[in-house]
Write a protein that holds these residues in place. Structure first.
Motif, PDB file in Angstrom:
ATOM      1  N   GLY A 338       0.790  -1.223   0.000  1.00 45.74           N
ATOM      2  CA  GLY A 338       0.000   0.000   0.000  1.00 45.74           C
ATOM      3  C   GLY A 338       0.823   1.275   0.000  1.00 45.74           C
ATOM      4  N   ILE A 339       2.068   1.212  -0.389  1.00 47.01           N
ATOM      5  CA  ILE A 339       2.896   2.423  -0.431  1.00 47.01           C
ATOM      6  C   ILE A 339       2.351   3.381  -1.492  1.00 47.01           C
ATOM      7  N   ARG A 340       2.257   4.653  -1.120  1.00 46.83           N
ATOM      8  CA  ARG A 340       1.784   5.664  -2.049  1.00 46.83           C
ATOM      9  C   ARG A 340       2.970   6.358  -2.743  1.00 46.83           C
ATOM     10  N   PHE A 341       2.693   6.945  -3.902  1.00 50.64           N
ATOM     11  CA  PHE A 341       3.744   7.542  -4.721  1.00 50.64           C
ATOM     12  C   PHE A 341       3.572   9.059  -4.823  1.00 50.64           C
ATOM     13  N   ALA A 342       4.683   9.779  -4.701  1.00 50.87           N
ATOM     14  CA  ALA A 342       4.704  11.239  -4.844  1.00 50.87           C
ATOM     15  C   ALA A 342       5.729  11.634  -5.894  1.00 50.87           C
ATOM     16  N   ALA A 343       5.427  12.690  -6.644  1.00 47.30           N
ATOM     17  CA  ALA A 343       6.319  13.154  -7.719  1.00 47.30           C
ATOM     18  C   ALA A 343       6.533  14.653  -7.604  1.00 47.30           C
ATOM     19  N   ILE A 344       7.709  15.107  -7.993  1.00 44.72           N
ATOM     20  CA  ILE A 344       8.060  16.509  -7.838  1.00 44.72           C
ATOM     21  C   ILE A 344       7.352  17.415  -8.831  1.00 44.72           C
ATOM     22  N   GLY A 345       6.972  16.867  -9.994  1.00 44.33           N
ATOM     23  CA  GLY A 345       6.348  17.701 -11.017  1.00 44.33           C
ATOM     24  C   GLY A 345       5.638  16.879 -12.067  1.00 44.33           C
ATOM     25  N   ASN A 346       5.114  17.582 -13.064  1.00 44.06           N
ATOM     26  CA  ASN A 346       4.257  16.940 -14.053  1.00 44.06           C
ATOM     27  C   ASN A 346       4.990  15.904 -14.900  1.00 44.06           C
ATOM     28  N   ALA A 347       6.219  16.215 -15.324  1.00 48.33           N
ATOM     29  CA  ALA A 347       6.968  15.262 -16.143  1.00 48.33           C
ATOM     30  C   ALA A 347       7.265  13.993 -15.356  1.00 48.33           C
ATOM     31  N   THR A 348       7.590  14.160 -14.080  1.00 51.54           N
ATOM     32  CA  THR A 348       7.864  13.003 -13.227  1.00 51.54           C
ATOM     33  C   THR A 348       6.592  12.198 -12.986  1.00 51.54           C
ATOM     34  N   ARG A 349       5.487  12.894 -12.780  1.00 49.14           N
ATOM     35  CA  ARG A 349       4.198  12.205 -12.602  1.00 49.14           C
ATOM     36  C   ARG A 349       3.864  11.370 -13.833  1.00 49.14           C
ATOM     37  N   LYS A 350       4.028  11.956 -15.017  1.00 49.26           N
ATOM     38  CA  LYS A 350       3.726  11.224 -16.247  1.00 49.26           C
ATOM     39  C   LYS A 350       4.607   9.987 -16.379  1.00 49.26           C
ATOM     40  N   ALA A 351       5.869  10.113 -15.974  1.00 48.52           N
ATOM     41  CA  ALA A 351       6.791   8.975 -16.062  1.00 48.52           C
ATOM     42  C   ALA A 351       6.330   7.841 -15.163  1.00 48.52           C
ATOM     43  N   VAL A 352       5.870   8.181 -13.937  1.00 46.32           N
ATOM     44  CA  VAL A 352       5.373   7.150 -13.021  1.00 46.32           C
ATOM     45  C   VAL A 352       4.113   6.499 -13.584  1.00 46.32           C
ATOM     46  N   GLU A 353       3.176   7.328 -14.015  1.00 45.91           N
ATOM     47  CA  GLU A 353       1.881   6.812 -14.440  1.00 45.91           C
ATOM     48  C   GLU A 353       1.946   6.069 -15.766  1.00 45.91           C
ATOM     49  N   SER A 354       3.035   6.250 -16.519  1.00 45.29           N
ATOM     50  CA  SER A 354       3.209   5.456 -17.740  1.00 45.29           C
ATOM     51  C   SER A 354       3.425   3.982 -17.423  1.00 45.29           C
ATOM     52  N   HIS A 355       3.746   3.695 -16.157  1.00 46.14           N
ATOM     53  CA  HIS A 355       3.929   2.311 -15.718  1.00 46.14           C
ATOM     54  C   HIS A 355       2.666   1.763 -15.034  1.00 46.14           C
ATOM     55  N   GLY A 356       1.570   2.495 -15.145  1.00 45.84           N
ATOM     56  CA  GLY A 356       0.310   2.023 -14.583  1.00 45.84           C
ATOM     57  C   GLY A 356       0.159   2.249 -13.095  1.00 45.84           C
ATOM     58  N   VAL A 357       0.970   3.153 -12.530  1.00 43.91           N
ATOM     59  CA  VAL A 357       0.914   3.461 -11.106  1.00 43.91           C
ATOM     60  C   VAL A 357       0.497   4.919 -10.950  1.00 43.91           C
ATOM     61  N   LEU A 358      -0.531   5.177 -10.152  1.00 45.15           N
ATOM     62  CA  LEU A 358      -1.005   6.542  -9.971  1.00 45.15           C
ATOM     63  C   LEU A 358      -0.160   7.299  -8.950  1.00 45.15           C
ATOM     64  N   VAL A 359       0.090   8.555  -9.254  1.00 41.14           N
ATOM     65  CA  VAL A 359       0.760   9.444  -8.307  1.00 41.14           C
ATOM     66  C   VAL A 359      -0.321  10.103  -7.443  1.00 41.14           C
ATOM     67  N   GLU A 360      -0.173   9.989  -6.125  1.00 44.31           N
ATOM     68  CA  GLU A 360      -1.200  10.510  -5.230  1.00 44.31           C
ATOM     69  C   GLU A 360      -0.859  11.875  -4.659  1.00 44.31           C
ATOM     70  N   TYR A 361       0.383  12.319  -4.845  1.00 47.52           N
ATOM     71  CA  TYR A 361       0.696  13.685  -4.434  1.00 47.52           C
ATOM     72  C   TYR A 361       1.733  14.313  -5.351  1.00 47.52           C
ATOM     73  N   MET A 362       1.439  15.549  -5.762  1.00 45.17           N
ATOM     74  CA  MET A 362       2.374  16.373  -6.537  1.00 45.17           C
ATOM     75  C   MET A 362       2.140  17.817  -6.106  1.00 45.17           C
ATOM     76  N   PRO A 363       3.164  18.547  -5.740  1.00 45.01           N
ATOM     77  CA  PRO A 363       2.978  19.919  -5.262  1.00 45.01           C
ATOM     78  C   PRO A 363       2.544  20.865  -6.385  1.00 45.01           C
ATOM     79  N   GLU A 364       1.894  21.950  -5.995  1.00 42.76           N
ATOM     80  CA  GLU A 364       1.495  22.948  -6.993  1.00 42.76           C
ATOM     81  C   GLU A 364       2.719  23.630  -7.594  1.00 42.76           C
ATOM     82  N   SER A 365       3.709  23.912  -6.757  1.00 40.35           N
ATOM     83  CA  SER A 365       4.978  24.450  -7.251  1.00 40.35           C
ATOM     84  C   SER A 365       5.952  23.292  -7.421  1.00 40.35           C
ATOM     85  N   TYR A 366       6.501  23.144  -8.621  1.00 38.32           N
ATOM     86  CA  TYR A 366       7.307  21.972  -8.927  1.00 38.32           C
ATOM     87  C   TYR A 366       8.746  22.152  -8.454  1.00 38.32           C
TER      88      TYR A 366
END
Length: 500
Positions: A338-366
């Motif tokens: 049940g570990i959750r995933f966080a990404a620093i910004g949009n490009a990083t989020r897209k990279a994670v989610e391309s593997h079928g894993v949802l990012v549950e936190y990303m800051p408004e300021s990258y």
């Protein structure tokens, strides 16, 4: 039978890399040896394979680096060694490009060859200046003339026959040095002095200029404008359309030359956006990333896998390294529970989610500080954070989390390697785009021996901006750490300049 190579005679077009034909680009990327001219655009030269042997035989008006006979010999000698030899020529190789002369020696020696036609400057440069070389209301014929005669030839241009063509469009290539003689010769042969005419300098490049006048006044106006080479001369009524049809410099980034420094695998989106807006984009990857073997660090993390509440990625390179590691050891992502995933910004989020894993936190300021601040309120009491970060770099996100008493483990996921730049000479008006502090350091190393102080830099964040300032560069910082915001800032400084 001797195993000889093969020569491809490739037309590179006038300058803009977008005018290189698909076949020409495909042949070039497979070359073992490239023999190239000075008129080939910078972007096209950057298409040359890294492993290829590169031979500059560039010839400029009044300063021939390598005589034609020597070029012919070089092609023959390289072909005899074997491999794929590309003779890369500006424009079209068979339109006053002396391509036929280069093939003669190859044919005599049984060297196989192919010809890849290119877009000629006679048409493309005119089009970029808003001059259609034919138009039903003005002319129905086009004539292309070289003003550069074969060495030893005294045969004059037949101005009388050209003047007798009436409303034809005349395009003179390699004739800037003969501009006054061409204009006076045509008038003496009977062409009206008020005939529209133009000098087009550095066509299809960001430094392109046009001087439009008439036969009588063109030489003086070109002299006052200091029009130089490379350039073409056009004579005919169609030149009067330039003021109505000019377009290249009207694009929002028309005339801008932008150097981008992102790693080669990640610069395509930025480059495409800038090109669409009219900029010439010089790709100078200042860094590249290489995955680091997780080794014992991953084994340690696995032993306390149940303690982790979040996995944090500080870049898309860290994401790539993480999932490559899982694939290499054949570990299923589901074993992380049940570990959750966080990404620093949009490009990083897209990279994670391309593997079928949802990012549950990303800051408004990258940025790392915002990531740490936001995540600190989401970590469950008593749980830990596992962060994947670059080797040898302290993560701002981890620093913030630890300051708030949240235990963190760090796995160094990749390292940044600096790339030595070759063949790029920055020009005074260039804009350099940086997407990280490491790209600034990499650019400074690539430009070793050149003075980069005072260069204009557009930076994706304050930390990157500080690094560029430390190297004496004039900076502008995008409002957000996104490609969209970075492009907006490039547009802003191109239109308004750098302001306090």
């Amino acid at each position: 039978m001797m195993n000889t190579g093969k020569v491809w005679l490739v037309g590179a077009g006038p300058y803009d890399e977008g005018l290189m034909t698909l076949k020409g680009a495909d042949v070039l990327k497979k070359a073992d040896v490239v023999v190239y001219d000075s008129l080939v655009g910078t972007g096209i030269l950057q298409m040359m394979p890294e492993h290829a042997k590169k031979i500059d035989v560039g010839k400029k008006a009044g300063n021939h680096k390598v005589v034609q006979e020597e070029i012919n010999r070089i092609l023959l000698e390289e072909a005899k060694k074997g491999g794929r030899i590309v003779r890369l020529k500006g424009g079209d190789p068979f339109l006053f490009g002396r391509g036929g002369e280069e093939l003669e020696l190859l044919q005599e020696n049984g060297i196989p060859f192919e010809v890849v036609p290119g877009v000629t400057s006679a048409i493309a440069v005119a089009a970029y200046a808003g001059i259609p070389v034919t138009h039903r209301d003005f002319t129905s014929s086009l004539h292309i003339i070289t003003a550069h005669k074969k060495k030893g030839s005294s045969e004059p241009v037949d101005f009388r026959s050209l003047a007798a063509l009436g409303d034809a469009t005349l395009v003179f290539l390699m004739g800037i040095g003969e501009l006054e003689n061409i204009c006076s010769g045509l008038m003496e042969a009977g062409m009206p002095p008020e005939t529209p005419a133009a000098v087009l300098e550095k066509g299809t490049s960001p430094r392109q200029r046009r001087v439009v006048a008439d036969l009588l006044t063109l030489p003086e106006k070109a002299r006052l404008a200091a029009a130089g080479t490379p350039g073409i001369i056009i004579v005919g009524k169609v030149c009067s359309l330039a003021e109505k049809f000019h377009w290249a410099e009207d694009r929002i980034l028309g005339g801008a030359r932008v150097i981008i420094t992102r790693p080669k695998a990640k610069n395509s989106e930025l480059a495409e956006r800038l090109c669409e807006l009219g900029a010439e984009v010089i790709k100078l990857p200042a860094i590249q990333t290489a995955p680091v073997d997780f080794g014992d660090a991953w084994e340690m993390a696995e032993k306390r896998i149940g303690d982790y509440d979040w996995i944090v990625f500080t870049s898309d390179a860290a994401v790539d390294s993480f999932f490559s590691h899982l694939s290499r050891i054949r570990q299923d992502i589901r074993t992380l529970g049940g570990i959750r995933f966080a990404a620093i910004g949009n490009a990083t989020r897209k990279a994670v989610e391309s593997h079928g894993v949802l990012v549950e936190y990303m800051p408004e300021s990258y940025n790392g500080k915002a990531l740490g601040e936001g995540l600190s309120g989401l970590v469950q009491k008593g749980r830990r954070v596992l962060a994947f970060a670059p080797k040898g770099t302290r993560s701002d996100a981890v620093s913030v989390l630890e300051e708030k008493g949240i235990p963190c483990d760090i796995i160094e996921a990749y390292e940044t390697l600096y790339v030595k730049g070759e063949g790029i000479e920055p020009e005074p008006d260039d804009l350099v785009v940086f997407t990280s502090a490491s790209t600034v350091r990499g650019f400074a190393m690539a430009m070793e021996g050149r003075d980069i102080a005072g260069m204009k830099a557009v930076c994706i964040g304050e930390q990157t901006g500080r690094e560029a300032e430390a190297h004496g560069m004039e900076i502008a910082v995008s409002k957000e750490a996104t490609i969209d915001s970075l492009v907006d800032k490039v547009i802003e400084v191109n239109l308004q300049g750098f302001r306090e």
